[in-house]
Design a protein around this motif. Structure first.
Motif, PDB file in Angstrom:
ATOM      1  N   SER A  73     -23.153  30.487  55.580  1.00 26.26           N
ATOM      2  CA  SER A  73     -22.430  29.115  55.370  1.00 26.26           C
ATOM      3  C   SER A  73     -22.145  28.406  56.164  1.00 26.26           C
ATOM      4  O   SER A  73     -21.656  27.344  56.650  1.00 26.26           O
ATOM      5  CB  SER A  73     -21.061  29.726  54.768  1.00 26.26           C
ATOM      6  N   THR A  76     -25.102  23.470  58.193  1.00 27.37           N
ATOM      7  CA  THR A  76     -25.332  23.096  57.080  1.00 27.37           C
ATOM      8  C   THR A  76     -26.702  22.879  56.060  1.00 27.37           C
ATOM      9  O   THR A  76     -26.926  22.470  55.206  1.00 27.37           O
ATOM     10  CB  THR A  76     -24.350  22.176  57.452  1.00 27.37           C
ATOM     11  N   GLN A  79     -26.655  25.646  53.629  1.00 21.44           N
ATOM     12  CA  GLN A  79     -25.987  25.288  52.727  1.00 21.44           C
ATOM     13  C   GLN A  79     -26.985  24.108  51.777  1.00 21.44           C
ATOM     14  O   GLN A  79     -27.016  24.018  50.888  1.00 21.44           O
ATOM     15  CB  GLN A  79     -24.900  24.837  52.977  1.00 21.44           C
ATOM     16  N   LYS A  80     -27.784  23.262  52.191  1.00 24.66           N
ATOM     17  CA  LYS A  80     -28.133  21.982  51.787  1.00 24.66           C
ATOM     18  C   LYS A  80     -29.688  23.186  51.343  1.00 24.66           C
ATOM     19  O   LYS A  80     -30.361  22.484  50.621  1.00 24.66           O
ATOM     20  CB  LYS A  80     -29.047  20.944  52.609  1.00 24.66           C
ATOM     21  N   CYS A 110     -22.712  31.508  50.351  1.00 26.29           N
ATOM     22  CA  CYS A 110     -22.741  30.786  50.322  1.00 26.29           C
ATOM     23  C   CYS A 110     -24.075  29.571  49.255  1.00 26.29           C
ATOM     24  O   CYS A 110     -24.258  28.740  48.654  1.00 26.29           O
ATOM     25  CB  CYS A 110     -23.515  30.695  51.574  1.00 26.29           C
ATOM     26  N   GLU A 114     -22.945  26.901  46.505  1.00 26.68           N
ATOM     27  CA  GLU A 114     -24.313  25.660  46.720  1.00 26.68           C
ATOM     28  C   GLU A 114     -24.497  25.697  44.533  1.00 26.68           C
ATOM     29  O   GLU A 114     -24.917  24.509  44.247  1.00 26.68           O
ATOM     30  CB  GLU A 114     -25.046  25.798  47.669  1.00 26.68           C
ATOM     31  N   GLU A 391     -29.846  20.550  63.717  1.00 26.29           N
ATOM     32  CA  GLU A 391     -28.318  21.459  63.865  1.00 26.29           C
ATOM     33  C   GLU A 391     -28.362  21.612  65.025  1.00 26.29           C
ATOM     34  O   GLU A 391     -26.760  21.065  65.557  1.00 26.29           O
ATOM     35  CB  GLU A 391     -28.459  22.657  62.575  1.00 26.29           C
TER      36      GLU A 391
END
Ligand code: JHZ
Length: 413
Positions: A73, A76, A79-80, A110, A114, A391
């Motif tokens: 997690s 990001t 996560q997406k 994670c 989602e 990122e």
């Protein structure tokens, strides 16, 4: 430690193409330093029959995974990636009235979180790490059940139809998802028998693995470490899944983790799509079934190692401060192969609380939290999790440092 005597898929004999020496376990982060960290060999072997690349040894999975500092997690981007998968499955396989989802190696939840956000309600995870799933059926979010164990045929049978947790589970799974775990599994047939037992007749089994073709093309030798027992092309997976009555019907190529394949399999419920044949043709046409290709790759590894080391020595000699970002398993393996320690890298920032305050095994570099970037003002940041380059750069842009990207070739921007 077990030594492999034959191919884990087709039982044929194996040939070695890469030897990276003896190194410590990447995620065995040091809490209290004492000399004599245990080391295990890293040798990669090739099967001429089914084209599976595999490590010569298997470290006891209980040593590797009972406590696991990696939290999916933290990214990001990841996560997406999971949320997008949830939406895609919802749209493309909408035949289930109350779809149920099983996540194998659910880590810190994670993917399940989602999926919950995307509207899925029947969610179950399996993960052996005590720190990630602290009680047998416990989880930070108690609407999601997690079985705190390795996934296997026996465990699958003990859980299916025997509802664990508050709201219970029971019944077969509409979707079984295994992201970045198949490479960690020694007994692949046992794993797939468990999947076969758990999967609904119309259910879909979705697997994501880093793609060996990208590892070879992109010099990603740092992703070779003890957790990754197998390095997959599609060809050996087709054979393995066919043998376990779970034929693959679709393959997708994704940028995540330096380039992965996502495969879809079922109990023959869906027709094979053209992506399967196209990927097999790609592998054949690009020499991935030929041993000589792997020997050429092995020769390039030393060049990356020498260039990175030279660059860091040069920067140190000109009094530039270099910090790392991302105490990833691959980053730690890279530092070990390259023989890089302090003072060439002063410390490594990682946003995972479970990693902070510890040291990297082998290279003994401190892992610190993000505030150290501001305190120490590095001139250069070495992106050890280069797979999340965008990122990491976005989070550190304001520091005004330069970046060193080690893979596929050492570059400075
Ligand atoms: P990351 C893991 O390998 C482990 P690793 C595993 N063996 C596997 O198979 C592969 O993934 C696929 C940190 N970070 O994902 C978090 C930040 O601090 O490249 C991680 O420690 N801030 C299961 O460990 C590391 O970087 C951030 O913003 O090589 C990334 O590790 C981001 C994005 C990451 O995997």
């Amino acid at each position: 430690m077990k030594r492999l005597i034959e191919c884990r898929i087709c039982k044929s004999s194996l040939r070695k193409y890469l030897d990276l020496g003896s190194v410590p376990l990447c995620n065995n982060l040091i809490v209290n330093y004492s000399p004599g960290t245990e080391r295990y060999p890293i040798e990669v072997l090739f099967c001429d029959e089914c084209y599976l690349s595999q490590l010569s040894v298997v470290v006891d999975p209980k040593i590797l995974y009972s406590e696991y500092p990696y939290h999916s997690s933290v990214s990001t981007t990841f996560q997406k990636h999971c949320f997008d998968l949830a939406l895609k499955l919802k749209k493309e396989f909408n035949q289930f009235k109350y779809p149920s989802v099983v996540d194998i190696a659910s880590n810190d939840g994670c993917l399940l979180k989602e999926f919950k956000a995307a509207g899925f309600e029947r969610l179950l995870g399996f993960d052996p790490a005590k720190n990630l799933a602290s009680s047998p059926y416990g989880f930070p979010d108690d609407s999601i059940c997690v079985v705190n164990n390795f996934f296997s045929e026996d465990i699958a049978k003990s859980v299916k139809g025997d509802p664990p947790g508050k709201d219970g589970y029971g019944g077969s799974a509409s979707f079984i998802i295994a992201q970045n775990v198949l490479a960690h599994v020694d007994d692949l047939n046992d794993f797939l028998k468990g999947v076969n037992w758990f999967l609904d007749d119309k259910g879909v089994f979705i697997v994501e693995v880093p793609y060996l073709a990208n590892l070879i093309k992109g010099n990603q030798f740092d992703t070779i470490y003890h957790e990754h027992l197998s390095y997959f092309l599609l060809a050996p997976l087709v054979q393995l899944f066919h043998n376990n009555k779970l034929p693959i019907f679709r393959v997708e190529h994704l940028p995540i983790h330096g380039g992965s394949i996502r495969i879809y399999a079922s109990k023959n419920a869906y027709d094979e799509e053209s992506s399967v044949e196209a990927t097999l043709e790609y592998e054949y046409n690009n020499g991935f079934y030929e041993f000589s290709n792997y020997l050429s790759f092995a020769k390039k590894v030393d060049t990356v190692r020498d260039n990175l080391k030279n660059e860091l020595v040069k920067l140190y000699d000109s009094q530039k401060k270099v910090m790392g970002y991302g105490a990833s398993a691959k980053g730690i393996s890279l530092l070990n192969y390259c023989g890089i320690k302090t003072p060439y890298i002063s410390s490594i920032v990682d946003d995972t609380p479970d990693k902070q305050g510890k040291m990297t095994p082998g290279s003994h570099i401190d892992i610190v939290d993000f505030s150290h970037f501001e305190k120490e003002e590095p001139d250069y940041i070495l992106l050890l999790a280069w797979n999340f380059k965008d990122e990491l750069m976005a989070k550190t842009q304001h520091l005004g440092a330069n970046y060193i990207i080690p893979i596929p070739t050492v570059s400075i921007i």
